[in-house]
Write a protein that holds these residues in place. Structure first.
Motif: not given
Length: 398
Positions: A326-338
């Motif tokens: 919920m707190f976005s502690r483990t980000v594995v990518g970004d769909l804005k750019s990928n």
């Protein structure tokens, strides 16, 4: 999030509903732990040592010995996410006492351009799309537009929304019914005072919305699947005597009903202090042993189903590891750019999957104290051997 009834609750429900035709009909149709369960299984579950027996069954089944039976399916699902959990907003009007959402500081709603980019990408191969993970999706002012945008992509073959029903009103219900959106309602308490004490919102609004929605769905040309989750501080028996429960039970919907205890409340990967919560609300800990489902989840080192079952997209377009983040502690990518493929098959998720398969779960920070950890064998509950969502499953969030 998965709800796992304990044996004690199952038997209580069976005892209460056997003379209640409405309740029996609603629960029997959809709950594998209902009175329609195989008599042999029911007898086995009554054995005093069943929890410990089931604990050791899971321990053996989740050992490396049986990994070979799920590896082919996992490999298939690594090619493309069978489901997309999209958190179009992490804002929530409810302030549930068992949820850490009120502590969020990075809140917002997904930009429509970002949303269209994600849907245009997901629509090429399709799958299941779920609105709502960490917030209340029906709060979003673009919700109707978001749903209507999906109709251009037939390969997105199943759409569902997870809601607390406060905004499940005549402004959005026609859109949900027209586009066949399944509705998964997190209702919880059915007693008005208890409901408003623990959820901090109007019971009357929620009650009227649910009743009106169920009536509208019954009259619809193509009714949508409906699931109602109830976890209550009261007993199962008390809850089933509530007027709203009897109304719900008279409609075609599935019901998940549990009394709150240590085995029902999730710790949100360590973000909720369960011990303090249990103490404050005087929750029974009679069943608190090493053999409970969530206790096992905290120690289980088998690969976690989350890394193959779905892709979880945060409101800002980032992809987080799982539905407990919920707190976005483990980000594995970004769909804005990928693209979805670049993230799903990217170095971060590959790294975490490799750690999981090597049974190094506790090397992953967010996984170290998670009690919703389920082994990848659970993928078979949702997907066939070709990675297709099973047609008899009503909700991916089940």
């Amino acid at each position: 999030m998965n709800e796992t009834p304990t044996i004690e609750k199952t038997e209580k429900v069976a005892e209460v509903i056997k003379n209640d035709s409405f309740a029996n009909s609603a629960i029997q149709q959809n709950n594998p732990n209902s009175t329609s369960e195989n008599p042999v299984k029911k007898w086995i579950k009554k054995i005093p040592f069943f929890p410990s027996m089931d604990y050791f069954r899971r321990k053996v089944y989740d050992s490396p010995l049986f990994d070979g039976s799920v590896r082919p399916l996992a490999k298939t699902l690594e090619e493309w996410p069978g489901a997309l959990l999209i958190d179009i907003t992490n804002r929530c009007n409810a302030k549930c006492v068992w949820c850490p959402n009120p502590d969020l500081t990075n809140v917002g709603a997904m930009d429509m351009d970002v949303y269209r980019k994600i849907i245009d990408d997901f629509g090429t191969r399709g799958g299941v799309l779920t609105f709502g993970t960490f917030g209340e999706p029906l709060m979003d002012k673009f919700m109707q537009e978001r749903i209507e945008y999906l109709k251009r992509y037939r390969k997105i073959h199943k759409v569902e929304v997870l809601t607390n029903a406060f905004f499940l009103n005549d402004k959005i219900v026609p859109t949900l019914l027209e586009h066949g959106v399944g509705v998964d309602i997190s209702l919880d308490e059915l007693d008005k005072q208890t409901f408003e004490d623990v959820k901090k919102m109007s019971f009357d609004v929620v009650r009227d919305n649910i009743v009106n929605f169920l009536e509208a769905n019954k009259k619809a040309a193509r009714p949508v699947p409906v699931n109602i989750r109830i976890k209550t501080l009261k007993t199962v028996e008390e809850t089933m005597e509530q007027e709203l429960f009897k109304i719900i039970s008279s409609h075609d919907c599935s019901v998940v009903l549990n009394s709150v205890d240590d085995n029902i409340i999730s710790n949100w990967a360590g973000k909720l202090d369960k011990e303090s919560f249990i103490k404050e609300y005087e929750i029974s800990t009679n069943n608190k042993t090493r053999y409970t489902h969530k206790r096992f989840n905290q120690t289980n080192v088998a690969p976690c189903t989350q890394l193959w079952k779905w892709m979880v997209v945060y409101w800002d377009g980032s992809v987080v590891l799982c539905c407990a983040d919920m707190f976005s502690r483990t980000v594995v990518g970004d769909l804005k750019s990928n693209s979805i493929t670049e993230v799903w098959n990217g170095p971060q998720l590959k790294k975490y999957r490799k750690q999981m398969v090597s049974r190094r779960r506790f090397d992953v920070a967010i996984c170290q104290d998670c009690d919703i950890h389920l082994s990848w064998h659970n993928l078979k509950e949702y997907y066939d051997t070709n990675g297709n969502f099973l047609p008899d499953k009503k909700f991916i969030m089940g």
